[in-house]
Design an enzyme around this catalytic site. Structure first.
Site, PDB file in Angstrom:
ATOM      1  N   ASP A   1      47.116  25.218  62.918  1.00 19.08           N
ATOM      2  CA  ASP A   1      47.973  26.249  62.326  1.00 19.08           C
ATOM      3  C   ASP A   1      49.220  26.496  63.167  1.00 19.08           C
ATOM      4  O   ASP A   1      50.147  27.157  62.715  1.00 19.08           O
ATOM      5  CB  ASP A   1      47.210  27.582  62.197  1.00 19.08           C
ATOM      6  CG  ASP A   1      46.072  27.497  61.200  1.00 19.08           C
ATOM      7  OD1 ASP A   1      46.159  26.642  60.297  1.00 19.08           O
ATOM      8  OD2 ASP A   1      45.110  28.273  61.309  1.00 19.08           O
TER       9      ASP A   1
ATOM     10  N   ASP B   1      44.415  30.695  62.791  1.00 19.27           N
ATOM     11  CA  ASP B   1      43.450  30.794  63.896  1.00 19.27           C
ATOM     12  C   ASP B   1      43.201  29.454  64.585  1.00 19.27           C
ATOM     13  O   ASP B   1      42.756  29.409  65.716  1.00 19.27           O
ATOM     14  CB  ASP B   1      42.124  31.384  63.406  1.00 19.27           C
ATOM     15  CG  ASP B   1      41.452  30.493  62.357  1.00 19.27           C
ATOM     16  OD1 ASP B   1      42.097  29.524  61.895  1.00 19.27           O
ATOM     17  OD2 ASP B   1      40.298  30.770  61.986  1.00 19.27           O
TER      18      ASP B   1
ATOM     19  N   ASP C   1      45.150  33.934  55.526  1.00 21.62           N
ATOM     20  CA  ASP C   1      43.944  33.115  55.419  1.00 21.62           C
ATOM     21  C   ASP C   1      42.877  33.890  54.672  1.00 21.62           C
ATOM     22  O   ASP C   1      42.738  35.095  54.869  1.00 21.62           O
ATOM     23  CB  ASP C   1      43.399  32.792  56.821  1.00 21.62           C
ATOM     24  CG  ASP C   1      44.043  31.542  57.398  1.00 21.62           C
ATOM     25  OD1 ASP C   1      44.339  30.638  56.613  1.00 21.62           O
ATOM     26  OD2 ASP C   1      44.244  31.487  58.614  1.00 21.62           O
TER      27      ASP C   1
END
Length: 949
Positions: A592, A588, A329
């Site tokens: 996801d 997070d 990310d």
């Protein structure tokens, strides 16, 4: 409390009765419980967690003696007392006791280490225990979910795993994912008054709820009670079984040959034959293997936790060592996630509104408590954070969710008029405001300008609510303005990405931002700018420019992906896995979770939601990419120790089985099973220290290459067996050692020969660990102090036994210091060729040996015209690259991947793209410096030597 006992016994149906009756039955209010009430109720209802099965310590201890390797040793122990009789000799009690001692020592070490590792893991996992916001004593606080009791008021928000069965209070409907409980794939909408179940995940919305059942009394608790946990056999266990089976098969072959030759052909005595079979059984089984590998993993897991990476699944360590692609990310991992707004760049699209008002509207549409990074940045831009709610009365706040991608506040101003403000993704806000084409064009142009500078955009809109109800749609929305958000890269990200590429791990950036922002961030981080919008790769509207190239290849070659939705993450992981990559994925958020589960290594970053943590294999306790790369290095070191040991274990099995088999069959020499037992005990004691050995981690992703482990084991073990056979022949059938070294002959003394062979086997067997633990020459790579000390002590004991022992039951007699010195010299001389053999095996298995022998030697080739055309093409391509006519990165685009060496080429290509991006930036900088110098009238030549490109 009698009413509460009824609830515990489930005589009251709290799921169906009206909500007010729930409060009456639970004897609580909307203000929650007091701490004292909570403590009293936990005595009645018990803690809010599922009952853990208590495992008997004795059964756990005995369990370490219940595996195929232990069974072979136990069979040997039974042979020693049940079958080892005859010739008027008593059963072999010494060997029986020795084998039992070896089994008990191994089980004790395994038990202690696993217990310690279990306690350490439990302490770490306690830190990851689900937390919940609970109203106690009239105040909201974050507590462990285990303290909840019926009657508690809890707050549920996006990303939370619902901590207990509860009834929803007033508020907006929740969207809840119950797939873990019911198997329903789509989120279910739950309205106020309805029940939500423990273990389900909040996908959208925010609301308060009253707890009605906890622990084993919940829907989830009852289901878990009925279903027994299934033990899934992991990859590591399969590898362990394969290596164990190989060793057992090798011993079985040796025993079969011995039985066939000794009894029908040589007509040996029954008891002597049994003793020889015991030698193979005791010496050949790597009884310490499960202990050594589990201890190594446990110690490694503890070390990872000290670095900020908690492993939820122990075997994730071996996958981490093999990871060659990391999808990371951008926000929070590559960047700081500390947003700032440049007021000067704020764009206003609404008449009569100032830039400061745009900021105020954005702050009003933000939370003042429990903020995320964007909310904190908006409110933080105000002179006084209280301005965000000054002069207005909040009616309703719509929290952010991944579908709408915006927040909104409904409020009443000082004149009693109702208004609504919203902030969010520009595309969503433009659609909300039903923007005209000309306005949309202006806004998008502005967004592109921001993106070129690496700035994200946040849009703000407002509306009047004439109906004066929070549910009403309100009047038309008005697009107010755009705010530029800057999220600075972490100071260590660029260096960490460079380190990752050097380790053969290709880092791919995953961002929900625009392509231009992704490219700009990639350029700043020195990771290349070969990025694609994920919709162009995976969506329905694929880009025509790249339509002809397979999606898998584009994903493999990309440095990053922009405009990524959670479902794209899953697809990216899937496509990379189809190309045989070991993929790590960071995440997070609640959305996801599928991608984290799909990835080989799911990594929940610091401050991840409960749902993301639940789906991951590794949970980070510190932010940033450097923690992950440190974990990769540590995992490779742990894996290297395990691999070193397995090669050693296979080699020892081969050398014991075939060395002693040849000596027993060629010269009919009966080696003592008790002396093999002494070798096994000393070896195992030394080898335990490998779990803390100093190793050089593999420079490329590593994996269990069983072909390499078995081939190396067979060659090194075979070499050692031959060296022992040659030594025995020289000592038993020749006077070589007496003539060359002046020692007395022991050729006719079987008891002294026993002592000599024992010492030679002990030294060279144990010294083999130094060969298998090193990647280069074994005498160059310094071992850990513990391993070295253990080796010295073990061999000192072995030498003293060989020199002084006089054990008639073991048929061994001391050989004196002269012979001991000769054996040490012989062992040292025969030790060095093992390194050369190790390099040769590695070279042959890499395939390069055959390629250079056949493909590049014209005499052996089967190619047309002896491959002259291909060699000319290679030469021409090399010349074009050399003279800059063809970029280097276009050469060698993804050959078939047969090994990790080839797999790491993806990282090599990424490294080259990163270098080109860096040089391009420096080149731009140089041009800028020259133009400024001309304007200022400076001498560029004097300034030139201050920087180099």
């Amino acid at each position: 409390m009698s009413g509460l006992e009824d609830i515990k016994n489930e005589t009251v149906d709290l799921e169906k009765i009206p909500i007010e009756e729930v409060f009456q039955q639970l004897k609580c209010t909307r203000e929650g419980l007091t701490t004292q009430e909570g403590e009293d109720r936990i005595v009645i209802f018990g803690p809010n967690k599922l009952e853990e099965k208590k495992e008997s310590k004795i059964l756990k201890f005995l369990g370490f003696m219940w595996n195929p390797l232990s069974w072979v040793m136990e069979a040997a122990a039974l042979m020693a007392i049940a079958l080892a009789n005859g010739d008027n000799r008593p059963p072999d009690w010494q060997d029986f006791v020795g084998i039992i001692c070896l089994l008990v020592i191994n089980s004790t070490i395994s038990f202690i280490e696993e217990n310690n590792a279990g306690n350490a893991a439990a302490a770490l996992m306690a830190g990851l225990a689900p937390k919940t916001k609970v109203l106690r004593d009239g105040k909201w606080s974050e507590q462990e979910a285990a303290i909840l009791v019926p009657g508690d008021i809890v707050s549920i928000k996006l990303g939370d795993i619902i901590p207990a069965d509860a009834r929803l209070l007033e508020g907006d409907p929740l969207k809840v994912d119950q797939s873990a409980l019911t198997g329903e794939s789509l989120p279910v909408t739950k309205h106020p008054g309805q029940e939500v179940f423990s273990g389900s995940t909040c996908k959208q919305g925010e609301i308060e709820a009253v707890v009605i059942a906890t622990g084993v009394h919940t829907f989830f608790g009852k289901a878990a009670h009925l279903v027994d946990s299934t033990n899934q056999v992991g990859h590591f266990q399969k590898v362990l079984t394969s290596i164990g089976n190989f060793c057992i098969c090798s011993i079985a072959i040796g025993i079969a040959i011995e039985i066939v030759v000794m009894y029908p052909i040589q007509h040996r005595k029954y008891r002597d034959g049994i003793d020889n079979l015991l030698v193979l059984l005791i010496g050949g089984i790597p009884i310490a293997m499960p202990t050594v590998l589990s201890v190594t993993m446990a110690i490694g897991s503890h070390r990872l936790s000290q670095q900020g990476a908690i492993t939820k699944r122990m075997t994730a360590i071996e996958e981490m060592a093999g990871m060659d692609v990391l999808c990371s990310d951008k926000t929070g991992t590559l960047t700081l996630n500390k947003l700032s707004v440049d007021k000067n760049l704020v764009e206003v699209f609404c008449k009569g509104v100032e830039k400061d008002q745009v900021l105020l509207f954005a702050a009003m549409a933000s939370r003042v408590e429990n903020q995320d990074a964007i909310d904190a940045a908006m409110v933080g831009m105000l002179a006084d954070p209280k301005e965000a709610r000054a002069g207005i009365r909040e009616v309703h706040f719509l929290p952010f969710n991944p579908v709408d991608k915006r927040t909104a506040l409904t409020y009443i101003d000082s004149d009693g008029n109702w208004h609504r403000v919203s902030k969010g993704a520009p595309e969503q806000i433009l659609d909300l405001a039903n923007a005209r084409p000309d306005l949309r064009k202006k806004v998008l142009s502005c967004i592109d300008k921001y993106a070129e500078r690496g700035l994200r955009s946040l849009a703000v809109a407002r509306q009047v609510v004439p109906e004066k109800t929070k549910e009403s749609p309100g009047g038309p929305w008005e697009f107010v303005g755009l705010l530029p958000l800057f999220d600075p890269p972490r100071h260590d990200s660029a260096e960490t990405i460079r380190r990752a590429l050097n380790l053969g791990v290709n880092v791919k950036m995953i961002t929900g931002d625009q392509l231009a922002i992704g490219k700009e961030t990639g350029r700043r981080l020195g990771m290349g700018t070969n990025m694609y919008p994920s919709a162009a790769l995976l969506g329905t509207d694929k880009d025509s420019n790249i339509a002809s190239i397979p999606v898998e290849e584009l994903i493999e070659k990309a440095d990053g992906f922009a405009g990524v939705f959670p479902e794209h993450k899953y697809e990216i992981v899937k496509k990379l896995q189809e190309r045989k990559h070991i993929v790590g994925m960071t995440g997070d958020g609640v959305n996801d979770a599928p991608a984290l589960k799909k990835a080989d290594i799911g990594i929940a970053v610091a401050d991840a939601t409960d749902a993301a943590r639940g789906a991951s294999d590794i949970v980070l306790t510190e932010p940033g990419l450097s923690v992950i790369i440190s974990a990769v290095l540590t995992s490779r070191a742990i894996f290297q120790r395990m691999k070193n040991y397995t090669i050693y274990a296979v080699s020892i099995t081969i050398r014991i089985v075939f060395g002693f088999m040849l000596i027993a069959l060629i010269w009919e020499f009966d080696f003592s099973a008790f002396m093999v037992l002494i070798i096994a005990i000393l070896n195992d004691g030394t080898i335990m220290t490998i779990s803390k050995d100093r190793v050089k981690p593999s420079p490329t992703p590593d994996s269990w290459k069983l072909k390499e482990i078995f081939a190396t084991g067979i060659v090194l073990g075979g070499y050692q067996a031959i060296m022992s056979v040659i030594f025995f022949w020289a000592a038993h059938k020749t006077d070589f050692f007496s003539d060359k070294f002046g020692v007395r002959s022991i050729r006719d003394n079987n008891d002294e020969l026993m002592g000599a062979v024992y010492l030679q086997v002990s030294i060279i067997s144990q010294a083999l660990i130094f060969v298998t633990r090193s990647r280069s020459w074994s005498f160059v790579e310094r071992p850990g102090a513990l391993l070295m000390i253990a080796f010295v002590i073990a061999q000192l004991v072995a030498t003293l036994i060989a020199v002084y022992a006089d054990w008639t039951f073991a048929k061994v007699k001391g050989i004196g210091w002269g012979w001991a010195g000769v054996i040490w010299i012989y062992s040292i001389v025969t030790y060095f060729p093992q390194d050369i053999l190790k390099f040769a095996i590695r070279y042959i298995l890499s395939g390069k040996a055959w390629a250079s022998l056949f493909d590049n030697r014209t005499a052996f080739t089967t190619k047309k015209d002896y491959g002259i055309g291909e060699r000319e093409a290679q030469w021409a391509q090399a010349q074009r690259t050399l003279h800059g006519l063809q970029p280097k990165e276009d050469v060698n685009i993804f050959p078939e991947k047969g090994s990790y060496r080839e797999l790491s080429e993806i990282a090599e290509q990424a490294k080259r793209r990163a270098e080109i991006a860096r040089l391009r930036e420096l080149h731009t900088l140089k041009g800028h410096v020259e133009s400024v110098a001309k304007l200022k009238g400076l001498d560029i030549d004097t300034a030139g030597h201050h920087y180099t490109v």
